[in-house]
Motif scaffolding. Sequence first.
Motif, mmCIF file in Angstrom:
data_model
loop_
_atom_site.group_PDB
_atom_site.id
_atom_site.type_symbol
_atom_site.label_atom_id
_atom_site.label_comp_id
_atom_site.label_asym_id
_atom_site.label_seq_id
_atom_site.Cartn_x
_atom_site.Cartn_y
_atom_site.Cartn_z
ATOM 1 N N LEU A 1 0.872 -1.173 0.000
ATOM 2 C CA LEU A 1 0.000 0.000 0.000
ATOM 3 C C LEU A 1 0.907 1.220 0.000
ATOM 4 O O LEU A 1 1.676 1.425 0.937
ATOM 5 C CB LEU A 1 -0.894 -0.015 1.242
ATOM 6 C CG LEU A 1 -1.762 -1.269 1.410
ATOM 7 C CD1 LEU A 1 -2.477 -1.258 2.750
ATOM 8 C CD2 LEU A 1 -2.771 -1.392 0.278
ATOM 9 N N ASN A 2 0.822 2.015 -1.067
ATOM 10 C CA ASN A 2 1.806 3.084 -1.264
ATOM 11 C C ASN A 2 1.144 4.460 -1.288
ATOM 12 O O ASN A 2 0.804 4.995 -2.336
ATOM 13 C CB ASN A 2 2.583 2.830 -2.564
ATOM 14 C CG ASN A 2 3.762 3.758 -2.713
ATOM 15 O OD1 ASN A 2 4.012 4.615 -1.875
ATOM 16 N ND2 ASN A 2 4.512 3.595 -3.792
ATOM 17 N N LYS B 1 5.618 3.793 9.393
ATOM 18 C CA LYS B 1 4.601 4.514 10.164
ATOM 19 C C LYS B 1 3.220 3.884 10.099
ATOM 20 O O LYS B 1 2.423 4.039 11.022
ATOM 21 C CB LYS B 1 4.520 5.971 9.686
ATOM 22 C CG LYS B 1 5.742 6.796 10.038
ATOM 23 C CD LYS B 1 5.562 8.242 9.606
ATOM 24 C CE LYS B 1 6.781 9.075 9.985
ATOM 25 N NZ LYS B 1 6.622 10.490 9.540
ATOM 26 N N ALA B 2 2.928 3.201 8.991
ATOM 27 C CA ALA B 2 1.570 2.665 8.856
ATOM 28 C C ALA B 2 1.499 1.503 7.880
ATOM 29 O O ALA B 2 2.136 1.528 6.821
ATOM 30 C CB ALA B 2 0.612 3.764 8.409
ATOM 31 N N PHE B 3 0.722 0.501 8.267
ATOM 32 C CA PHE B 3 0.235 -0.499 7.308
ATOM 33 C C PHE B 3 -0.814 0.223 6.466
ATOM 34 O O PHE B 3 -0.691 0.342 5.264
ATOM 35 C CB PHE B 3 -0.375 -1.680 8.057
ATOM 36 C CG PHE B 3 -1.065 -2.685 7.167
ATOM 37 C CD1 PHE B 3 -0.322 -3.610 6.453
ATOM 38 C CD2 PHE B 3 -2.450 -2.716 7.060
ATOM 39 C CE1 PHE B 3 -0.954 -4.553 5.624
ATOM 40 C CE2 PHE B 3 -3.079 -3.642 6.249
ATOM 41 C CZ PHE B 3 -2.332 -4.560 5.522
ATOM 42 N N SER B 4 -1.839 0.740 7.141
ATOM 43 C CA SER B 4 -2.815 1.640 6.527
ATOM 44 C C SER B 4 -3.667 2.286 7.608
ATOM 45 O O SER B 4 -4.167 1.597 8.498
ATOM 46 C CB SER B 4 -3.725 0.899 5.544
ATOM 47 O OG SER B 4 -4.759 1.771 5.096
ATOM 48 N N ALA C 1 -0.528 -10.640 6.179
ATOM 49 C CA ALA C 1 -0.429 -9.191 6.365
ATOM 50 C C ALA C 1 0.751 -8.920 7.282
ATOM 51 O O ALA C 1 0.822 -9.444 8.394
ATOM 52 C CB ALA C 1 -1.715 -8.641 6.981
ATOM 53 N N CYS C 2 1.691 -8.126 6.794
ATOM 54 C CA CYS C 2 2.865 -7.730 7.574
ATOM 55 C C CYS C 2 2.657 -6.278 7.996
ATOM 56 O O CYS C 2 2.701 -5.370 7.158
ATOM 57 C CB CYS C 2 4.126 -7.889 6.728
ATOM 58 S SG CYS C 2 5.637 -7.491 7.600
ATOM 59 N N ILE C 3 2.384 -6.067 9.285
ATOM 60 C CA ILE C 3 1.874 -4.785 9.773
ATOM 61 C C ILE C 3 2.929 -4.017 10.561
ATOM 62 O O ILE C 3 3.510 -4.541 11.510
ATOM 63 C CB ILE C 3 0.631 -5.010 10.656
ATOM 64 C CG1 ILE C 3 -0.463 -5.726 9.855
ATOM 65 C CG2 ILE C 3 0.125 -3.709 11.245
ATOM 66 C CD1 ILE C 3 -1.534 -6.372 10.713
ATOM 67 N N SER C 4 3.135 -2.768 10.153
ATOM 68 C CA SER C 4 4.029 -1.874 10.885
ATOM 69 C C SER C 4 3.306 -0.544 11.075
ATOM 70 O O SER C 4 2.818 0.045 10.117
ATOM 71 C CB SER C 4 5.325 -1.663 10.091
ATOM 72 O OG SER C 4 6.182 -0.767 10.753
ATOM 73 N N GLY C 5 3.183 -0.086 12.311
ATOM 74 C CA GLY C 5 2.535 1.201 12.564
ATOM 75 C C GLY C 5 1.026 1.104 12.607
ATOM 76 O O GLY C 5 0.456 0.091 13.024
ATOM 77 N N TYR C 6 0.358 2.157 12.122
ATOM 78 C CA TYR C 6 -1.102 2.230 12.205
ATOM 79 C C TYR C 6 -1.782 1.188 11.313
ATOM 80 O O TYR C 6 -1.424 1.013 10.149
ATOM 81 C CB TYR C 6 -1.595 3.620 11.791
ATOM 82 C CG TYR C 6 -1.267 4.698 12.791
ATOM 83 C CD1 TYR C 6 -1.984 4.812 13.975
ATOM 84 C CD2 TYR C 6 -0.234 5.606 12.548
ATOM 85 C CE1 TYR C 6 -1.686 5.801 14.904
ATOM 86 C CE2 TYR C 6 0.076 6.606 13.471
ATOM 87 C CZ TYR C 6 -0.653 6.689 14.645
ATOM 88 O OH TYR C 6 -0.357 7.656 15.573
#
Length: 250
Positions: free
Chosen positions: A9-10, A50-53, A94-99
């Motif tokens: 997600l960019n 900062k965010a996954f999404s 799903a590899c999640i970092s941040g929000y």
Amino acid sequence: NKHVGYIELNNPVKLNAISFSMWCSLNEALEGFYKNSSIRCIVVSGVGRKAFSAGADISEFEDNRSDVQTIESYDNASKKAMLLLQNFPKPTVACISGYCMGGGMALALSCDIRIASEESLFGIPAAKLGLAYGFSGIKRLTSIVGPSRAKYIFFTAGKFNARQAKQYGILEEVYSQKDLNQKSKELVNSIALNAPLTIKSAKLAVDTNPEDNLGVEECLKFEKECFASEDYIEGRKAFTEKRKPLFKGK
């Protein structure tokens, strides 16, 4: 790894908030991976730490969700993407970092497995925005965390951290930020090395309602395919020869 498909997600300026065009691109990517027989696993992540999404792109709401027709187009695109992800025949991570908030969390919940960094934050703020959260998204969350916890998450519309998300059953693993990417690669590589037909059969069985007779028949059909496959012969042979199997998905 040639057997792993990556989707990012960019939209980092907006914490990877998902726009209408991004939902459409996600659909195209998933359809492309569906047709690619070499793909054995998909990873969904967000650009940056900062965010996954942070969810749907709220700035588009005035343009895209202010009348019936545009609301329907926007919602159809997001629902189609999440349905494609949920029904994808191969494992999704799903590899999640941040929000990981709102629609972003719905996207993560549409994957089979979720891992995250220690700094990740989760929440569904729909009740603070006055918008309705999709039925399938609510039922997906409920199937993972249970009805009482799902109500708590929706009713409070508050944030919760990675440790809590793992406790709720939303996450399988939590890693330090510096280890997340490496651990993600190790996870998907281990999945991609395993027997694709066995994994496909297992995923279908987990997701099939026992009361769905046609679905159960499909599961039984895949079980037979596994036992009749070249990979089953290879698995037994590799075990006897004390080596790693080389599965081909047939």
